[in-house]
Scaffold this motif. Structure first.
Motif, PDB file in Angstrom:
ATOM      1  N   LYS A 108       0.946  -1.014  -0.464  1.00  0.00           N
ATOM      2  CA  LYS A 108       0.219   0.035   0.368  1.00  0.00           C
ATOM      3  C   LYS A 108       0.896   1.132   0.392  1.00  0.00           C
ATOM      4  N   VAL A 109       2.035   1.035   0.047  1.00  0.00           N
ATOM      5  CA  VAL A 109       3.154   2.217   0.114  1.00  0.00           C
ATOM      6  C   VAL A 109       3.565   2.628  -0.908  1.00  0.00           C
ATOM      7  N   ASN A 110       3.980   3.902  -1.397  1.00  0.00           N
ATOM      8  CA  ASN A 110       4.709   4.264  -2.882  1.00  0.00           C
ATOM      9  C   ASN A 110       5.745   3.952  -2.968  1.00  0.00           C
ATOM     10  N   GLU A 111       6.221   2.832  -4.293  1.00  0.00           N
ATOM     11  CA  GLU A 111       7.257   2.498  -3.770  1.00  0.00           C
ATOM     12  C   GLU A 111       8.722   2.684  -3.534  1.00  0.00           C
ATOM     13  N   ASP A 112       8.841   4.525  -4.178  1.00  0.00           N
ATOM     14  CA  ASP A 112      10.163   5.497  -3.774  1.00  0.00           C
ATOM     15  C   ASP A 112       9.937   5.740  -2.371  1.00  0.00           C
ATOM     16  N   LYS A 113       9.354   5.940  -1.766  1.00  0.00           N
ATOM     17  CA  LYS A 113       8.998   6.348  -0.139  1.00  0.00           C
ATOM     18  C   LYS A 113       8.850   4.962   1.003  1.00  0.00           C
ATOM     19  N   ARG A 114       9.097   3.983   0.046  1.00  0.00           N
ATOM     20  CA  ARG A 114       9.085   2.092   0.972  1.00  0.00           C
ATOM     21  C   ARG A 114       9.846   2.410   2.335  1.00  0.00           C
TER      22      ARG A 114
END
Length: 131
Positions: A108-114
């Motif tokens: 559920k989290v954006n990949e670049d901010k994971r």
């Protein structure tokens, strides 16, 4: 019976904590060395604190920390160091719940901010659950 319970809890701790930690390491062969170094360092710090603390405060008491004066910077540093050691030690125990919960949240989290979100999740979880 107390020795059996102690050994059982120690083995349970190792199976629940160290095995998943070792499985997630890039080089799992280094775990025994890292564990030995960290335990030696922690034991040395606690041993020195106990030795010097009970040497200075000879009167029997519950703990040395209760006798530390609040206005001395060294006493404040000791209290902060003990607080941080408990917080970081608890964070190691928090590894297993995070390894179970994080895969469900990761999608559920954006990949670049994971990675940033995972760090915030881990630190926030430790702070919230360590009352």
């Amino acid at each position: 019976m107390p020795v059996y319970c102690t050994i059982f809890l120690f083995a349970l701790h190792n199976m629940c904590l160290l095995m998943p930690l070792e499985n997630s390491m890039k080089t799992p062969d280094h775990l025994p060395t890292i564990l030995a170094i960290s335990m030696t360092f922690s034991s040395t710090i606690y041993l020195l604190f106990g030795l010097f603390g009970y040497n200075k405060y000879i009167n029997p008491c519950d703990t040395v920390i209760k006798n530390l004066p609040l206005d001395e910077p060294a006493a404040q540093a000791v209290k902060i160091a003990i607080t941080l050691s408990v917080m970081f030690g608890y964070a190691i125990h928090y590894f297993v719940p995070v390894s179970i919960i994080w895969p469900q949240i990761m999608g559920k989290v954006n990949e670049d901010k994971r990675r940033i979100f995972e760090i915030v999740f881990r630190i926030g979880g430790v702070i919230v659950t360590s009352k």
